[in-house]
Design a protein around this motif. Structure first.
Motif, short mmCIF file in Angstrom:
data_model
loop_
_atom_site.label_atom_id
_atom_site.label_comp_id
_atom_site.label_asym_id
_atom_site.label_seq_id
_atom_site.Cartn_x
_atom_site.Cartn_y
_atom_site.Cartn_z
N THR A 85 47.68 35.65 29.31
CA THR A 85 46.59 35.75 30.29
C THR A 85 46.16 37.21 30.47
O THR A 85 45.73 37.62 31.54
CB THR A 85 47.02 35.14 31.64
N ARG A 129 54.18 39.97 37.09
CA ARG A 129 53.56 40.88 38.06
C ARG A 129 52.31 41.55 37.50
O ARG A 129 51.31 41.72 38.20
CB ARG A 129 54.58 41.93 38.50
N ALA A 186 44.22 39.49 33.50
CA ALA A 186 44.82 40.68 34.12
C ALA A 186 43.90 41.88 33.98
O ALA A 186 43.84 42.73 34.88
CB ALA A 186 46.17 40.97 33.48
N THR A 233 51.73 34.06 31.64
CA THR A 233 51.87 32.96 32.60
C THR A 233 52.83 31.94 32.00
O THR A 233 52.67 31.53 30.84
CB THR A 233 50.51 32.31 32.90
N GLY A 240 50.38 40.31 35.28
CA GLY A 240 49.37 39.30 35.01
C GLY A 240 49.15 38.97 33.55
O GLY A 240 48.32 38.11 33.23
N THR A 241 49.87 39.57 32.63
CA THR A 241 49.60 39.37 31.21
C THR A 241 50.22 38.09 30.65
O THR A 241 49.80 37.62 29.58
CB THR A 241 50.11 40.56 30.39
N ASP A 284 45.94 41.50 42.10
CA ASP A 284 45.79 42.51 41.05
C ASP A 284 46.41 43.83 41.51
O ASP A 284 45.97 44.43 42.49
CB ASP A 284 44.30 42.71 40.74
N VAL A 293 53.17 33.69 37.23
CA VAL A 293 52.51 34.76 36.52
C VAL A 293 53.34 36.03 36.68
O VAL A 293 53.82 36.34 37.77
CB VAL A 293 51.08 34.98 37.06
N ASN A 324 52.94 37.08 43.10
CA ASN A 324 53.49 38.30 42.50
C ASN A 324 53.70 39.40 43.53
O ASN A 324 53.97 40.54 43.18
CB ASN A 324 52.58 38.80 41.38
N TRP A 357 48.08 35.50 42.52
CA TRP A 357 48.27 36.74 41.78
C TRP A 357 47.32 37.79 42.33
O TRP A 357 46.10 37.66 42.23
CB TRP A 357 48.02 36.55 40.28
N TYR A 366 45.92 30.70 40.74
CA TYR A 366 46.22 29.80 39.62
C TYR A 366 46.54 28.43 40.20
O TYR A 366 47.45 28.29 41.03
CB TYR A 366 47.41 30.32 38.83
#
Length: 562
Positions: free
Chosen positions: A260, A241, A264, A246, A243-244, A172, A239, A472, A170, A182
């Motif tokens: 998650t 895109r 993020a 999973t 990141g919030t 950021d 995850v 992502n 992932w 992950y």
């Protein structure tokens, strides 16, 4: 396999979908050398070594891992480096130094902005990886600099606190230079300190700094009976895109959604929160959730169940035909995800189990495996049934949109003990990668394939610069124009344009001028750095804009004017 159980599985599976469309069964896929809506562009047998594993792409280079090791009888055991600048003729141009006996380079990822190749290594099995019986497990993830993509240079090595099995990268989207890895670290233990999921900040990889920010194990939330009777362990995760969220593929434990957001948002002391109570996970017969991938921008997830042949049978398992297939889950309410559809192909039907291919299920498999998903389309490697294209425009009724099943090589150096020593000798295995509109996928036995998809939803895939199922990272045809600029009459205007993907030059870019003044003249040229100079001599004053198009994929790419 117990055929009575097969029948019960299939009947119960249909009953498990109240309110959903009837399960779709689709023809074809299990016959080698057949295809529909796919065209083979290129192929490389990878020395006929067999045991090919994951693939990763960086610019015009592709890297292929190995499911086995460097013990005698396994030639060319290192990670192979291929030049894919000519998609019709992908060429092996290098090889990473082989790892010690007992180590398999199963999983690979690339962080292109950082010129980084990651190679996951762990102890391979004598039963399913053709490795010799050896010492206790040794595992690590190696980080290579791709400044010279022909010869990656080892920079650092990360040894997780537990042995990893799968990894999701992932990157950021809000903080350049920050990325999380992950890792699934499967365990049936109820010890909270024995992680099933590790999340590591790899931003400091060049300095050898790896900070494990999360170690998480939800197994105590399962009942003792579930832990005793189900394969309760995290196999893989994906995850969103941003990141919030999973999505957890928890084998016999089911499917779960994890919050998650703290990760993020780069909080100093992040926490993860299980949004799906254990009793609320969707259940279906034969459940062995291998992958769980969100449909981008839609409240659905696609899962696959991986089941091998009867080679792995023991007192607790019954493998073999009809293997595993894919399911669609409504995740609009992550506390109550709902199974809404399933998708089987011919080789997942009970009737197939009585055919010669279906009955020969000791050391072969026709199971769904690794998916790469678009909003309305999914490409899924399906072992002996090749690469499958699934139309998910209507998620309640997924339908087969095409397939490609390679013709097997006459012989390879190492057969996969569990997948290619019987049956049709096909095992399409890796996550498909879409690059410049073409699909790259590896077959364990038969090598690397470059394909063009031409079925329903092909406009999406053909206009995609990059997409893969285990990160992502994606680039799907941004609208790439230069702001209109005024030019004066009888003057030359020189625009210096850089067409890039993930910060790297896109080769063979074609420049088109939109809205240019009537009668203007355009000349273009490209230098070795991927820059294109556009010289415009307008006959009348006016405004112009520029669109850069990637020739291979026929879609607009990002541009920058200098």
């Amino acid at each position: 396999m117990n055929r009575r159980l097969c029948l019960l599985f299939l009947v119960a599976s249909a009953l498990a979908l109240p309110g959903a469309a009837a399960a779709q069964t689709a023809p074809a896929g299990a016959t080698p050398g057949t295809h529909e809506n796919f065209r083979r562009i290129g192929h490389n047998p990878l020395f006929g070594r067999g045991m090919n594993a994951a693939i990763a792409v960086y610019q015009n280079f592709l890297y292929v891992g190995n499911r086995t090791d460097s013990s005698p009888g396994h030639p060319n055991p290192g990670v192979l480096v291929l030049d894919i600048s000519r998609s019709r003729n992908p060429r092996v141009v290098g090889q990473l130094p082989p790892e010690p006996i007992g180590q398999t380079s199963r999983e690979l990822r690339v962080w292109p902005q950082q010129k980084l190749l990651m190679v996951m290594l762990f102890r391979c099995s004598s039963a399913i990886h053709a490795c010799p019986v050896g010492p206790p497990p040794v595992y690590s993830i190696k980080f290579y600099d791709l400044s010279n993509p022909y010869v990656p240079q080892l920079v650092s090595t990360y040894v997780p606190t537990r042995q990893p099995h799968e990894m999701f990268l992932w990157v950021d989207p809000k903080r350049p230079g920050r990325a999380l890895l992950y890792l699934s670290t499967p365990s049936g233990s109820a010890d909270p300190a024995r992680a099933n999921l590790i999340v590591t900040d790899i931003s400091g990889w060049r300095q050898g700094v790896f900070n494990e920010v999360i170690r998480y194990n939800p197994n105590p939330l399962f009942t003792q009976q579930q832990r005793d009777t189900l394969d309760v362990a995290l196999h893989s995760m994906s995850v969103t895109r941003d990141g919030t969220r999973t999505y957890l593929a928890y084998l016999g434990g089911g499917f779960f959604v994890l919050d998650t957001s703290d990760l993020a948002n780069a909080l100093a002391s992040p926490q993860v929160r299980l949004l799906t109570p254990i009793p609320n996970t969707p259940r279906w017969p034969n459940q062995t959730v291998h992958s769980a991938i969100p449909l981008p921008g839609r409240p659905y997830a696609l899962t696959t169940d991986e089941l091998y042949g009867d080679l792995l049978d023991n007192a607790d398992n019954d493998h073999g035909c009809p293997w595993g297939w894919s399911h669609v889950i409504d995740v609009a309410d992550p506390a109550n995800p709902r199974l809404v559809a399933e998708h089987r192909i011919e080789s997942n039907r009970l009737e197939f189990c009585s055919t010669a291919e279906g009955a020969d299920d000791q050391r072969s498999s026709h199971t769904a495996h690794n998916p790469t998903v678009f909003r309305n389309l999914a490409f899924i490697s399906w072992h002996g049934s090749g690469l499958q294209a699934i139309d998910v425009r209507n998620p309640l009724a997924p339908a087969q949109a095409g397939w490609f099943t390679p013709r097997p090589l006459p012989a390879v150096s190492t057969e996969d003990p569990a997948l290619t020593t019987s049956g049709n000798r096909v095992a399409v295995w890796s996550f498909p990668i879409v690059k410049n509109g073409l699909v790259y996928v590896s077959d364990i036995r038969n090598g690397l394939y470059v394909l063009q998809y031409r079925g329903p939803g092909s406009r999406t895939s053909s206009r995609t610069l990059f997409r893969e199922g285990n990160s992502n990272l994606s680039a799907s045809c941004p609208v790439a124009t230069v702001r209109p600029r005024r030019v004066r009459e009888d003057r030359f205007t020189r625009l210096r344009i850089r067409v890039s993907l993930f910060g790297q030059p896109v080769e063979n870019a074609r420049i088109r001028l939109a809205g240019r003044p009537l009668g203007s003249r355009v000349l273009t040229e490209t230098d070795q750095n991927g820059f294109t100079a556009v010289i415009l001599r307008p006959m009348r004053p006016g405004r112009i804009s520029v669109v850069a198009t990637n020739v291979a994929s026929h879609c607009a790419a990002g541009v920058r004017v200098r």
